[in-house]
Design a protein around this motif. Structure first.
Motif, mmCIF file in Angstrom:
data_model
loop_
_atom_site.group_PDB
_atom_site.id
_atom_site.type_symbol
_atom_site.label_atom_id
_atom_site.label_comp_id
_atom_site.label_asym_id
_atom_site.label_seq_id
_atom_site.Cartn_x
_atom_site.Cartn_y
_atom_site.Cartn_z
ATOM 1 N N GLY A 83 38.936 32.319 45.798
ATOM 2 C CA GLY A 83 40.308 31.922 46.114
ATOM 3 C C GLY A 83 40.344 30.986 47.306
ATOM 4 O O GLY A 83 41.039 29.969 47.292
ATOM 5 N N GLY A 109 36.180 37.391 44.412
ATOM 6 C CA GLY A 109 37.490 36.841 44.078
ATOM 7 C C GLY A 109 38.137 36.194 45.284
ATOM 8 O O GLY A 109 38.673 35.085 45.202
ATOM 9 N N SER A 110 38.079 36.881 46.433
ATOM 10 C CA SER A 110 38.656 36.301 47.643
ATOM 11 C C SER A 110 37.919 35.039 48.051
ATOM 12 O O SER A 110 38.533 34.046 48.453
ATOM 13 C CB SER A 110 38.582 37.307 48.799
ATOM 14 O OG SER A 110 39.296 38.452 48.476
ATOM 15 N N LEU A 142 38.532 32.147 38.437
ATOM 16 C CA LEU A 142 38.978 32.957 39.573
ATOM 17 C C LEU A 142 39.716 34.207 39.102
ATOM 18 O O LEU A 142 39.471 35.313 39.576
ATOM 19 C CB LEU A 142 39.887 32.066 40.426
ATOM 20 C CG LEU A 142 40.688 32.581 41.599
ATOM 21 C CD1 LEU A 142 39.862 33.449 42.484
ATOM 22 C CD2 LEU A 142 41.200 31.392 42.370
ATOM 23 N N ALA A 179 39.020 27.608 46.266
ATOM 24 C CA ALA A 179 40.024 26.870 45.492
ATOM 25 C C ALA A 179 41.132 26.360 46.404
ATOM 26 O O ALA A 179 41.582 25.220 46.288
ATOM 27 C CB ALA A 179 40.607 27.767 44.401
ATOM 28 N N LEU A 180 41.550 27.222 47.318
ATOM 29 C CA LEU A 180 42.611 26.855 48.252
ATOM 30 C C LEU A 180 42.217 25.630 49.062
ATOM 31 O O LEU A 180 42.988 24.696 49.244
ATOM 32 C CB LEU A 180 42.850 28.040 49.186
ATOM 33 C CG LEU A 180 44.186 28.136 49.889
ATOM 34 C CD1 LEU A 180 45.278 28.273 48.866
ATOM 35 C CD2 LEU A 180 44.198 29.326 50.824
#
Lengths: 271, 316
Positions: free
Chosen positions: B289, B285-286, B272, B292-293
């Protein structure tokens, strides 16, 4: 002492030595003269050259100062906000309390890296990259849930009767919070502050993406040892030792509470 | 009450508005709202807003190096992430890291906590000693281990040589690099497991053990049928906290192996960071993210709900 007891002490001591050895090796390396740093030998004569070099490096001192200022400011801003929030969760009535509590939990569980891109965009759109405001905001956000949790636990331990008595005397919730609850939980609040200081002081990811030069912290500074020139492991070790002293002292000071802190208040203090 | 109902029948929408306004003013007048207001402001500004904007950004093709070339691509970022082998390999590495890191630190931590619980003299000394690794900056820990792992002058390799074994290129070998970083995680966070479990062991009652002794139960049997069940709440906390922390790991890998050699030690977090801050792909990337979140939050929330560990305070 019986044989069994003795063997327990021996095993524990071996475990402790293994556990402390990396830090011991770090300190040892930092005290070696330049030509011995890369030799896996024990020390013959401690030399403080590495410390002198590091502590006369204006850049390192500047970044140490940044780390200090940023950590202190984070604590100063987060603690009042977090105490108010913690009190609401400990004592006040509102709808869906448990759900909100879980929402807080997610910010604590989420990997900071996941917030990296959105935070970077938020700050760069507002020209806040590489400013104190930017980095401190990120840290306040990351620490707030932690602070609410811990202070909530401390507030709950105060006998409710004391606050009730204050309400009877006509105090508002806020007055009784300031006059009764806060003074009775000063110890807990100080402990929470110290733990937050340690966490912020040690942080690397946000510091590495949200700063460039002006407000870079020591964790970012350590990465510069791996620049193009030869890596000076001795100086890196000295710098690492210096920055580890503060958290170690704080940890020993608050050792009774540290388990409670790191377990998010789930484990109450052992003796 | 009844008159209100009549009114409601005659003009429903209007009354709804009144009710809404009333409930709004009730919220504002609630002292809890005032106490929580600063928290709400921080979370909306720094939590909700970035998350919402991340959802929007994740639908864009947006590279920071070409700010004029932003395009709406809808779910394209997500599709290419899931199609890419690199994402799944990184996820697999994360899983390996978390399972071994948490598992081993738990076993070692339980062992040491049991021993510590048996002694009285110098107990504080040992406790303080075990505190040291966990408060050192992960950055310092990472570089210190990088130094000790070094092929040419690291202490580990000179010890290996001394006992007559061959040197190992811990960080330069794709078979060992990831495990070398797991060791740092275990070194730094086993002490937390020790201290949590020790706190638990100290609360255990003596009676069941006396009964077991009278019954002539073996130490192993006592351990599995008395200690483990009684210690269960503390075991769950220890594992939960370790799980959350090792899902966050970034420094150990980024600073020690830089995901290398190749991508052999790349985890979700370092992947990431590479996408976002080496390639400057804000869109992907967002998206990553958010993925992953979701993975970490769902996993941890599931466990937290299951264990009923953290509850809000009692109301008064």
């Amino acid at each position: 002492m019986t044989l069994k007891k003795t063997s327990i002490y021996i095993i524990l001591t071996v475990c402790l030595i293994i556990s402390v050895f990396p830090f011991f090796w770090l300190v040892l390396t930092s005290l070696k003269p330049g030509n011995e740093v890369l030799e896996p030998t024990f020390l013959i004569m401690p030399i403080f050259d590495n410390y002198v070099n590091v502590l006369t490096d204006a850049k390192f001192l500047n970044r140490l100062g940044n780390s200090f200022f940023i950590s202190i400011m984070t604590v100063i801003i987060t603690v009042p906000i977090g105490c108010l929030g913690g009190y609401a969760f400990a004592r006040l009535r509102f709808k869906k309390k448990d759900n909100y509590f879980f929402m807080l939990l997610t910010t604590r569980m989420a990997p900071p890296v996941a917030f990296g891109v959105p935070f970077y965009l938020l700050l760069s759109n507002n020209h806040l990259v590489d400013t104190y405001t930017g980095l401190i905001s990120a840290y306040v956000f990351m620490n707030l849930a932690f602070c609410i949790w811990l202070t909530r636990g401390f507030f709950e331990e105060i006998p409710y009767e004391l606050e009730e008595a204050a309400y009877m005397d006509g105090c508002s919730k806020l007055t009784s919070f300031i006059r009764i609850t806060i003074p009775l939980s000063v110890g807990g609040i100080i402990t929470t502050s110290i733990l937050m200081f340690i966490i912020t002081w040690n942080e690397f990811f946000f510091a590495s993406i949200l700063t460039r030069n002006e407000v870079a912290t020591f964790t970012v500074h350590l990465t510069t040892f791996f620049g193009s020139r030869r890596i000076d492991w001795g100086e890196l070790a000295a710098a690492s030792t210096i920055v580890s002293i503060i958290p170690i002292i704080f940890a020993i000071m608050t050792r009774k509470f540290i388990v409670r802190g790191f377990s998010l208040g789930a484990v109450k203090n052992s003796k | 009450m009844s008159s209100q109902t009549d009114y409601q029948l005659t003009s429903l929408p209007n009354n709804k508005l009144v009710k809404k306004r009333r409930s709004f003013s009730r919220i504002v007048k609630n002292p809890a709202f005032l106490f929580l207001l600063p928290t709400i402001i921080v979370f909306v500004l720094l939590g909700v807003y970035p998350t919402v904007s991340a959802i929007w950004t994740s639908l864009l093709s947006y590279n920071l190096t070409e700010p004029s070339n932003v395009e709406f691509v809808f779910l394209q970022n997500y599709i290419s992430i899931f199609k890419e082998g690199r994402f799944w390999i990184a996820l697999w590495h994360s899983a390996q890291f978390v399972v071994t890191g948490v598992g081993l630190s738990f076993v070692i931590g339980l062992f040491i906590a049991m021993l510590l619980n048996k002694i009285t003299r110098f107990k504080t000394f040992y406790q303080v000693g075990f505190l040291i690794p966990m408060v050192i900056s992960p950055t310092v820990a990472a570089y210190n281990f990088k130094f000790m792992y070094n092929y040419n002058f690291g202490i580990f390799n000179s010890l290996l040589e001394k006992v007559g074994l061959e040197r190992i290129d811990f960080l330069g070998n794709s078979a060992t690099a990831l495990w070398a970083t797991v060791v740092i995680d275990i070194w730094q966070w086993t002490p937390l497991v020790i201290l949590i479990l020790l706190a638990g062991l100290e609360t255990l009652p003596k009676e069941p053990y006396e009964a077991a002794l009278i019954d002539g139960a073996s130490p192993l049997k006592t351990f599995f049928s008395i200690t483990i069940p009684l210690l269960k709440p503390f075991i769950i906390i220890a594992i939960l906290i370790r799980l959350m922390d090792s899902l966050k790991v970034y420094e150990y890998i980024q600073l020690v192996t830089a995901s290398g050699p190749g991508t052999s030690s790349e985890t979700l977090n370092t992947y990431l960071a590479t996408v976002g801050f080496n390639w400057f792909e804000m869109g992907s990337g967002s998206a990553l993210g958010l993925i992953a979140l979701n993975i970490t939050s769902l996993l941890s929330l599931f466990l937290v709900k299951k264990t009923n560990m953290f509850k809000a305070g009692e109301e008064h």
